[in-house]
Design a protein around this motif. Sequence first.
Motif, PDB file in Angstrom:
ATOM      1  N   GLY A 129      -5.833   4.885  -0.737  1.00  0.00           N
ATOM      2  CA  GLY A 129      -6.776   4.811  -1.884  1.00  0.00           C
ATOM      3  C   GLY A 129      -7.113   3.720  -2.728  1.00  0.00           C
ATOM      4  N   LYS A 130      -6.312   2.885  -2.482  1.00  0.00           N
ATOM      5  CA  LYS A 130      -6.182   1.479  -3.154  1.00  0.00           C
ATOM      6  C   LYS A 130      -7.168   0.440  -2.718  1.00  0.00           C
ATOM      7  CE  LYS A 130      -3.144   3.263  -5.890  1.00  0.00           C
ATOM      8  NZ  LYS A 130      -3.571   3.550  -7.339  1.00  0.00           N
ATOM      9  N   GLN A 131      -7.330  -0.853  -3.325  1.00  0.00           N
ATOM     10  CA  GLN A 131      -8.080  -1.633  -2.926  1.00  0.00           C
ATOM     11  C   GLN A 131      -7.441  -2.980  -2.369  1.00  0.00           C
ATOM     12  OE1 GLN A 131     -11.491  -2.198  -2.867  1.00  0.00           O
ATOM     13  NE2 GLN A 131     -12.211  -0.284  -4.016  1.00  0.00           N
ATOM     14  N   LEU A 132      -8.303  -3.677  -1.249  1.00  0.00           N
ATOM     15  CA  LEU A 132      -7.685  -4.811  -0.701  1.00  0.00           C
ATOM     16  C   LEU A 132      -8.999  -5.820  -0.884  1.00  0.00           C
ATOM     17  CD1 LEU A 132      -6.083  -6.538   1.224  1.00  0.00           C
ATOM     18  CD2 LEU A 132      -7.334  -5.530   3.161  1.00  0.00           C
ATOM     19  N   CYS A 182      -4.301  -6.135  11.605  1.00  0.00           N
ATOM     20  CA  CYS A 182      -5.331  -6.168  10.667  1.00  0.00           C
ATOM     21  C   CYS A 182      -5.686  -4.793  10.533  1.00  0.00           C
ATOM     22  CB  CYS A 182      -6.751  -7.028  11.101  1.00  0.00           C
ATOM     23  SG  CYS A 182      -6.419  -8.737  10.865  1.00  0.00           S
ATOM     24  N   VAL A 183      -6.014  -4.002  11.555  1.00  0.00           N
ATOM     25  CA  VAL A 183      -6.448  -2.679  11.535  1.00  0.00           C
ATOM     26  C   VAL A 183      -5.248  -1.674  10.937  1.00  0.00           C
ATOM     27  CG1 VAL A 183      -6.700  -0.679  13.029  1.00  0.00           C
ATOM     28  CG2 VAL A 183      -7.890  -2.882  13.366  1.00  0.00           C
ATOM     29  N   GLN A 184      -4.224  -1.956  11.311  1.00  0.00           N
ATOM     30  CA  GLN A 184      -3.005  -1.216  10.457  1.00  0.00           C
ATOM     31  C   GLN A 184      -3.065  -1.492   9.017  1.00  0.00           C
ATOM     32  OE1 GLN A 184       0.397  -3.071  12.437  1.00  0.00           O
ATOM     33  NE2 GLN A 184       0.530  -1.375  14.393  1.00  0.00           N
ATOM     34  N   ILE A 185      -3.158  -2.587   8.540  1.00  0.00           N
ATOM     35  CA  ILE A 185      -3.379  -2.977   7.138  1.00  0.00           C
ATOM     36  C   ILE A 185      -4.610  -2.238   6.545  1.00  0.00           C
ATOM     37  CG2 ILE A 185      -3.890  -4.545   5.440  1.00  0.00           C
ATOM     38  CD1 ILE A 185      -2.451  -6.489   7.184  1.00  0.00           C
ATOM     39  N   ALA A 186      -5.696  -2.222   7.334  1.00  0.00           N
ATOM     40  CA  ALA A 186      -6.877  -1.387   6.869  1.00  0.00           C
ATOM     41  C   ALA A 186      -6.649   0.089   6.891  1.00  0.00           C
ATOM     42  CB  ALA A 186      -8.079  -1.856   7.868  1.00  0.00           C
ATOM     43  N   GLU A 187      -6.029   0.563   7.837  1.00  0.00           N
ATOM     44  CA  GLU A 187      -5.834   1.991   7.745  1.00  0.00           C
ATOM     45  C   GLU A 187      -4.754   2.576   6.574  1.00  0.00           C
ATOM     46  OE1 GLU A 187      -4.091   2.540  11.485  1.00  0.00           O
ATOM     47  OE2 GLU A 187      -6.140   2.766  12.533  1.00  0.00           O
ATOM     48  N   ALA A 188      -3.901   1.466   6.247  1.00  0.00           N
ATOM     49  CA  ALA A 188      -2.918   1.756   5.311  1.00  0.00           C
ATOM     50  C   ALA A 188      -3.425   1.689   4.061  1.00  0.00           C
ATOM     51  CB  ALA A 188      -1.522   0.714   5.257  1.00  0.00           C
ATOM     52  N   LEU A 215     -12.274  -8.222  -7.627  1.00  0.00           N
ATOM     53  CA  LEU A 215     -11.221  -7.420  -7.406  1.00  0.00           C
ATOM     54  C   LEU A 215     -11.226  -6.042  -8.668  1.00  0.00           C
ATOM     55  CD1 LEU A 215      -9.075  -6.047  -5.655  1.00  0.00           C
ATOM     56  CD2 LEU A 215      -7.210  -7.839  -6.965  1.00  0.00           C
ATOM     57  N   LEU A 216     -11.271  -6.610  -9.810  1.00  0.00           N
ATOM     58  CA  LEU A 216     -11.146  -5.459 -10.892  1.00  0.00           C
ATOM     59  C   LEU A 216     -12.423  -4.637 -10.715  1.00  0.00           C
ATOM     60  CD1 LEU A 216      -9.904  -7.544 -13.857  1.00  0.00           C
ATOM     61  CD2 LEU A 216      -8.423  -6.247 -12.211  1.00  0.00           C
ATOM     62  N   ASP A 217     -13.325  -5.222 -10.276  1.00  0.00           N
ATOM     63  CA  ASP A 217     -14.667  -4.467 -10.383  1.00  0.00           C
ATOM     64  C   ASP A 217     -14.618  -3.426  -9.394  1.00  0.00           C
ATOM     65  OD1 ASP A 217     -17.729  -3.998 -10.688  1.00  0.00           O
ATOM     66  OD2 ASP A 217     -17.713  -4.339  -8.763  1.00  0.00           O
ATOM     67  N   ALA A 218     -13.911  -3.779  -8.084  1.00  0.00           N
ATOM     68  CA  ALA A 218     -13.874  -2.747  -6.990  1.00  0.00           C
ATOM     69  C   ALA A 218     -12.681  -1.597  -7.527  1.00  0.00           C
ATOM     70  CB  ALA A 218     -13.245  -3.569  -5.687  1.00  0.00           C
ATOM     71  N   ILE A 219     -11.776  -2.139  -8.084  1.00  0.00           N
ATOM     72  CA  ILE A 219     -10.605  -1.019  -8.510  1.00  0.00           C
ATOM     73  C   ILE A 219     -11.258  -0.142  -9.474  1.00  0.00           C
ATOM     74  CG2 ILE A 219      -8.562  -1.081 -10.019  1.00  0.00           C
ATOM     75  CD1 ILE A 219      -7.627  -3.629  -8.660  1.00  0.00           C
ATOM     76  N   LYS A 220     -12.076  -0.666 -10.518  1.00  0.00           N
ATOM     77  CA  LYS A 220     -12.627   0.286 -11.603  1.00  0.00           C
ATOM     78  C   LYS A 220     -13.868   1.055 -11.252  1.00  0.00           C
ATOM     79  CE  LYS A 220     -10.660  -2.696 -15.137  1.00  0.00           C
ATOM     80  NZ  LYS A 220     -11.173  -3.416 -16.352  1.00  0.00           N
ATOM     81  N   ASN A 221     -14.532   0.505 -10.216  1.00  0.00           N
ATOM     82  CA  ASN A 221     -15.827   1.241  -9.658  1.00  0.00           C
ATOM     83  C   ASN A 221     -15.981   1.761  -8.358  1.00  0.00           C
ATOM     84  OD1 ASN A 221     -17.027   0.631 -12.353  1.00  0.00           O
ATOM     85  ND2 ASN A 221     -17.271  -1.425 -11.730  1.00  0.00           N
ATOM     86  N   PHE A 224       0.855  -1.275  -0.136  1.00  0.00           N
ATOM     87  CA  PHE A 224      -0.101   0.081  -0.080  1.00  0.00           C
ATOM     88  C   PHE A 224       0.816   1.400  -0.219  1.00  0.00           C
ATOM     89  CE2 PHE A 224      -3.369  -2.886   1.635  1.00  0.00           C
ATOM     90  CZ  PHE A 224      -4.145  -2.613   0.533  1.00  0.00           C
ATOM     91  N   ALA A 225       1.981   1.140   0.690  1.00  0.00           N
ATOM     92  CA  ALA A 225       2.747   2.311   0.731  1.00  0.00           C
ATOM     93  C   ALA A 225       3.382   2.451  -0.747  1.00  0.00           C
ATOM     94  CB  ALA A 225       3.969   2.243   1.665  1.00  0.00           C
ATOM     95  N   ALA A 226       3.510   1.611  -1.506  1.00  0.00           N
ATOM     96  CA  ALA A 226       4.061   1.600  -2.876  1.00  0.00           C
ATOM     97  C   ALA A 226       2.889   1.987  -3.987  1.00  0.00           C
ATOM     98  CB  ALA A 226       4.526   0.293  -3.272  1.00  0.00           C
ATOM     99  N   GLY A 227       1.685   2.158  -3.399  1.00  0.00           N
ATOM    100  CA  GLY A 227       0.611   2.401  -4.180  1.00  0.00           C
ATOM    101  C   GLY A 227       0.022   1.258  -5.043  1.00  0.00           C
ATOM    102  N   LYS A 228      -0.048   0.190  -4.481  1.00  0.00           N
ATOM    103  CA  LYS A 228      -0.444  -1.078  -5.160  1.00  0.00           C
ATOM    104  C   LYS A 228      -1.834  -1.510  -4.562  1.00  0.00           C
ATOM    105  CE  LYS A 228       3.555  -1.211  -7.214  1.00  0.00           C
ATOM    106  NZ  LYS A 228       3.778  -0.673  -8.540  1.00  0.00           N
ATOM    107  N   HIS A 229      -2.694  -2.179  -5.422  1.00  0.00           N
ATOM    108  CA  HIS A 229      -3.824  -2.892  -4.782  1.00  0.00           C
ATOM    109  C   HIS A 229      -3.227  -4.034  -4.407  1.00  0.00           C
ATOM    110  CE1 HIS A 229      -6.515   0.251  -6.657  1.00  0.00           C
ATOM    111  NE2 HIS A 229      -5.776   0.108  -7.803  1.00  0.00           N
TER     112      HIS A 229
END
Length: 335
Positions: free
Chosen positions: A118-121, A107-113, A288-294, A88-93
């Motif tokens: 602004g990326k998807q998980l 888990c909360v740390q991941i969610a906050e990151a 995942l693609l749907d969440a990324i795109k929409n 996430f720090a690198a800007g990846k989904h």
Amino acid sequence: MIDENAELGWALIGCGGAGRSHAVGAAETKGVGVCAFYDTDPERAKSFATEFGTRTAGLDEIFADPAIDIVSIATPHDTHSRLALDAFAAGKHVYLEKPMAMTTVECVQIAEAQRSSGKQLMLNFSFRFSGAVREAKRRLGPPIASHAQCMQARADLTAWRWDPVAGGGPLWDVGIHAADLLCWFHGAAPVEVSAIGGQKSHPAELAGTDVLDTIAATFKFADGSVSTFLISDADFNGFASKWLFEIYGSGESAVLYEHAKTVAFGVPGDETAVEMLSPPPADRFPFLLDAIKNGGDSYAPASSGIVATAVVEAIIASVKSGQTQTLELPPGLAG
């Protein structure tokens, strides 16, 4: 929003059995371009790269490559948090294997990151993609009562999944699936968790560790519905299969077996009749693609990983203390 026709670059971290599933899914999904593979064993990464017609790369290279949009993480459980935070720090989904992490705090740390990036998980809670499970959830709605059971043949305790640090044992490896699925059916996290068990299948081998091999747990939900969960490697049940789920709604019931590939619905008004279905599973990457795109949450979002991890932590705490645990979740996740 992004271009609907844009191909998203994808890379895999962790070239084991779970990683292979990710790789096949990525390669078969329109709109995903397979870019690179990484593993701590360079030969495994090279084998994957050869098979899927691409290259190997180091972690820093994957995170720095602007052509890579999505990173799949399929590594030992204790590495999930660090790798997800770096991604996430690198800007990846991120498409992350279960468990999301081995503590609710992580888990909360991941969610906050994720939120900051602004990326998807999306988490690989694989039963959510079962055609039988999806049909049962669609037809039954929130249950009154439910049961999950995972009975396995005696495990190879040399596998990393049984390592107290890297894997955590069966609750973290497979029990996390039941924690997620039961909460998904009930539409909420339980408010109370009670469990008994211990080191019953491997008392000599596991002595001195925190790994539990046999557990029976009960969940109470805020709406009064209840659930039970049994897990052990005491023996494999050839009749029910490794996994068995029972879901009882207000007017219909469902039994999921054959690794949740088949569902048997009870027919209302006829105690002897069943309707059996084996719908095909849903492809995972398109969610995942749907969440990324929409936009919006993915099919298995961060909140589901936080809840499942909190439930497993509560099961372990109840076994060790002998006391019912009140489930405490971060703000916004209760109920």
